[in-house]
Scaffold this active site. Sequence first.
Site, PDB file in Angstrom:
ATOM      1  N   SER A  56     -32.559  -3.942  15.333  1.00  0.00           N
ATOM      2  CA  SER A  56     -31.675  -2.779  15.182  1.00  0.00           C
ATOM      3  C   SER A  56     -30.426  -2.895  16.045  1.00  0.00           C
ATOM      4  CB  SER A  56     -32.430  -1.482  15.505  1.00  0.00           C
ATOM      5  OG  SER A  56     -31.850  -0.373  14.858  1.00  0.00           O
ATOM      6  N   SER A  64     -30.648   4.980  13.142  1.00  0.00           N
ATOM      7  CA  SER A  64     -30.567   3.597  12.664  1.00  0.00           C
ATOM      8  C   SER A  64     -31.124   3.381  11.265  1.00  0.00           C
ATOM      9  CB  SER A  64     -31.259   2.648  13.644  1.00  0.00           C
ATOM     10  OG  SER A  64     -30.463   2.459  14.787  1.00  0.00           O
ATOM     11  N   LYS A 122     -38.077   0.764   8.392  1.00  0.00           N
ATOM     12  CA  LYS A 122     -37.009   0.795   9.402  1.00  0.00           C
ATOM     13  C   LYS A 122     -37.165   2.043  10.258  1.00  0.00           C
ATOM     14  CE  LYS A 122     -33.250  -0.558  11.467  1.00  0.00           C
ATOM     15  NZ  LYS A 122     -33.789   0.021  12.712  1.00  0.00           N
ATOM     16  N   LYS A 132     -28.822   1.641   8.954  1.00  0.00           N
ATOM     17  CA  LYS A 132     -28.703   0.188   8.816  1.00  0.00           C
ATOM     18  C   LYS A 132     -29.301  -0.323   7.504  1.00  0.00           C
ATOM     19  CE  LYS A 132     -28.433  -0.744  13.782  1.00  0.00           C
ATOM     20  NZ  LYS A 132     -28.787   0.436  14.565  1.00  0.00           N
TER      21      LYS A 132
END
Length: 242
Positions: free
Chosen positions: A76, A18, A192, A21
Amino acid sequence: DKEAIYHKNLYEKFYPASLTKLLTALVAIKHGELDDLVTISFEAANISEPGAQLCGFEEGDIISLGELLYSLLIYSGNDAAISIAEHIGGSVDEFNIMMNKEAKSLGAVHSNFTNAHGLHDEEHYTTLYDMYLIFNEFIKYDFLMEIVKSSQYTAKYHDKEGTAKEISMNSTNQYFMDEIEPEEGFIVEGGKTGYTFKAGNCLIMLSKDEDEKHYISGILKASDRSILYSEMNKLLSLVEIE
């Protein structure tokens, strides 16, 4: 200072999970408007991959791009990622082209992105140095940084009948959930997380020391979550604070 204090396997190919992202959000904020209204498609609302993190949007829901970015980066949500890709690119495939173009424009030339969410694909990969380049661009946007330093958020939107709906979400970053304390002398400014079985546990973040000096640090493919955060604190401990 554009100097690496420590690095290991900096140019080795890894799966980003992720962390993908971050690039999705970067492309979205450069090519869309935060008050754009996005209609959730059947494909976005019905991701079938086991274990996929979903906000729970339903087909026909109408939500702003800004709210989707919060859903993408705090919780997420993979459904948020597909919705953003379809809205900005017109299709998922076209958005993938935009992602790779943006990455290469930043010098991240050893990566290939095949989706907007980071769910596993053998042809979806990056390097830690490329992720640094992407994140270094990401942190220039105040709106995006405001999101990734938030511990929780409530996204507000409407269903296709116009009925108000909302979803409350918590950050996936344990530094912001008071579960992990950063290395002494540091404040985590934003970051993140990411995880898939093949990618392992991943985290890239911005922190600052007591002199307000900023650092980007990242780890890919940690074997479990506790090791991810302990190793991240070890990275910060390598900084010699004057």
